[in-house]
Design a protein around this motif. Sequence first.
Motif, PDB file in Angstrom:
ATOM      1  N   PHE A   1       0.808  -1.218   0.000  1.00  0.00           N
ATOM      2  CA  PHE A   1       0.000   0.000   0.000  1.00  0.00           C
ATOM      3  C   PHE A   1       0.845   1.274   0.000  1.00  0.00           C
ATOM      4  O   PHE A   1       0.307   2.380  -0.028  1.00  0.00           O
TER       5      PHE A   1
ATOM      6  N   ARG B   1       2.217   2.144  -2.453  1.00  0.00           N
ATOM      7  CA  ARG B   1       1.971   2.676  -3.801  1.00  0.00           C
ATOM      8  C   ARG B   1       1.146   3.960  -3.770  1.00  0.00           C
ATOM      9  O   ARG B   1       1.234   4.778  -4.685  1.00  0.00           O
ATOM     10  N   THR B   2       0.343   4.157  -2.704  1.00  0.00           N
ATOM     11  CA  THR B   2      -0.470   5.370  -2.594  1.00  0.00           C
ATOM     12  C   THR B   2       0.409   6.610  -2.610  1.00  0.00           C
ATOM     13  O   THR B   2       0.111   7.599  -3.294  1.00  0.00           O
TER      14      THR B   2
ATOM     15  N   THR C   1       0.737   9.445  -5.716  1.00  0.00           N
ATOM     16  CA  THR C   1       0.597  10.884  -5.477  1.00  0.00           C
ATOM     17  C   THR C   1       1.807  11.635  -6.021  1.00  0.00           C
ATOM     18  O   THR C   1       1.674  12.667  -6.699  1.00  0.00           O
TER      19      THR C   1
ATOM     20  N   ARG D   1      -4.048  16.450   1.813  1.00  0.00           N
ATOM     21  CA  ARG D   1      -3.853  15.184   1.107  1.00  0.00           C
ATOM     22  C   ARG D   1      -2.417  14.702   1.246  1.00  0.00           C
ATOM     23  O   ARG D   1      -2.155  13.505   1.425  1.00  0.00           O
TER      24      ARG D   1
ATOM     25  N   THR E   1      -1.250  11.236   3.038  1.00  0.00           N
ATOM     26  CA  THR E   1      -0.408  10.295   2.295  1.00  0.00           C
ATOM     27  C   THR E   1       0.868   9.973   3.067  1.00  0.00           C
ATOM     28  O   THR E   1       1.273   8.808   3.180  1.00  0.00           O
TER      29      THR E   1
ATOM     30  N   ALA F   1       2.631   1.865  -8.929  1.00  0.00           N
ATOM     31  CA  ALA F   1       2.251   3.277  -9.032  1.00  0.00           C
ATOM     32  C   ALA F   1       2.492   3.795 -10.443  1.00  0.00           C
ATOM     33  O   ALA F   1       1.660   4.512 -11.017  1.00  0.00           O
TER      34      ALA F   1
ATOM     35  N   GLN G   1     -13.117   2.982  -2.360  1.00  0.00           N
ATOM     36  CA  GLN G   1     -11.674   2.722  -2.309  1.00  0.00           C
ATOM     37  C   GLN G   1     -11.174   2.209  -0.957  1.00  0.00           C
ATOM     38  O   GLN G   1     -10.319   1.316  -0.909  1.00  0.00           O
TER      39      GLN G   1
ATOM     40  N   TYR H   1      -8.586  -1.942   1.504  1.00  0.00           N
ATOM     41  CA  TYR H   1      -7.707  -2.235   2.631  1.00  0.00           C
ATOM     42  C   TYR H   1      -8.173  -3.451   3.428  1.00  0.00           C
ATOM     43  O   TYR H   1      -7.487  -3.880   4.359  1.00  0.00           O
TER      44      TYR H   1
ATOM     45  N   ALA I   1      -5.495   6.337   4.911  1.00  0.00           N
ATOM     46  CA  ALA I   1      -6.314   6.168   3.700  1.00  0.00           C
ATOM     47  C   ALA I   1      -7.714   6.723   3.897  1.00  0.00           C
ATOM     48  O   ALA I   1      -8.255   7.407   3.017  1.00  0.00           O
TER      49      ALA I   1
ATOM     50  N   SER J   1      -7.593  10.507   3.822  1.00  0.00           N
ATOM     51  CA  SER J   1      -7.356  10.989   2.464  1.00  0.00           C
ATOM     52  C   SER J   1      -8.621  10.928   1.627  1.00  0.00           C
ATOM     53  O   SER J   1      -8.955  11.873   0.896  1.00  0.00           O
TER      54      SER J   1
END
Length: 315
Positions: free
Chosen positions: A127, A129-130, A134, A149, A153, A186, A262, A266, A299, A302
């Motif tokens: 995770f 990759r979030t 960005t 944001r 992140t 990503a 989204q 998770y 998450a 965000s």
Amino acid sequence: MPDSVDSRRSLVADRLEKSFPAQIWHKAPDNVKGCIWLVLASLFFAVMTAAIKDVGQRIPVWEILFIRQICVIIILGPQLFRLFPTGFKTERLHLHGLRIGFSLLAMATGFTAVIYMPLAQVTAISFARTLFITLLAVLILKEVVDLKRWGATLFGFAGVLIVLQPRFDGIDFYAGLAMVSAVFVAAIMILTRILAKTESPMTIMTYQSFGLTIAFAIPAVMFWETPTYEELVMMVLTGVLMSLAQYSNIKAYKHGEASAVQPMEYTRLIFAGLIGVMFFQEVPSLWTVIGSIVIFVGAIYSVREMRRDRAIPEE
């Protein structure tokens, strides 16, 4: 006779439509339906990952992924070949090639980490990759991300670092592979956004399916290990589960808003942890649990900010 068969099918379909579960489903809000589909996608993906971990104890990861891709092509075959040669028409072949290359590296590094690391830990690291999405969205797509944001992140990435537990002498090799995989995932997402502006989803899927099959074929043949019947069944299962996960993912975002559904992704952390305990005797460490909670909280915050931004009308 055919009319009789058709009438029976119609009768069965009508009964299913009028059944109590079907009525509940039709009355459910779209976002609820989307969340349910994404939870299913997360479950399918978690089980597929566990199957790869199990078979990967003896079979090279290249071979597993090659067999999986063949299964995906067989499942998607009717739809892919129905649009032939339209599905191959593109003016951005270089971007498709780059996406295939990134996918190859993401899968090779990510699933190698899966084989040698606890499922819950490698899933949590994925995770990361979030953060990379960005970063790349700002650098490549020139998207504007506000401080809130960025804060959410970075908070989520702090959770990834808690799971990684970096030391002065570096981090675990396989944990590093999981992180590298997150970077490539990503990059794939950014490339998909770019391609989606001019390419149809079927064109992207066609190049992805055939390109990866060819790419995995070379190392699979070089390092081939003849699988047992049970191992072959498990490898075929990974292809079926991958297709089910992709289908469920598409249905999730078709029914619900991206910002609403989204967070359900998770749930993979929960499924991975449970599967790890039940089938691999992997008890998540305290740091993995704490880091996973931090990732989830980041998450949720965000996504809440995303929805709040959308709710504010433009001047």
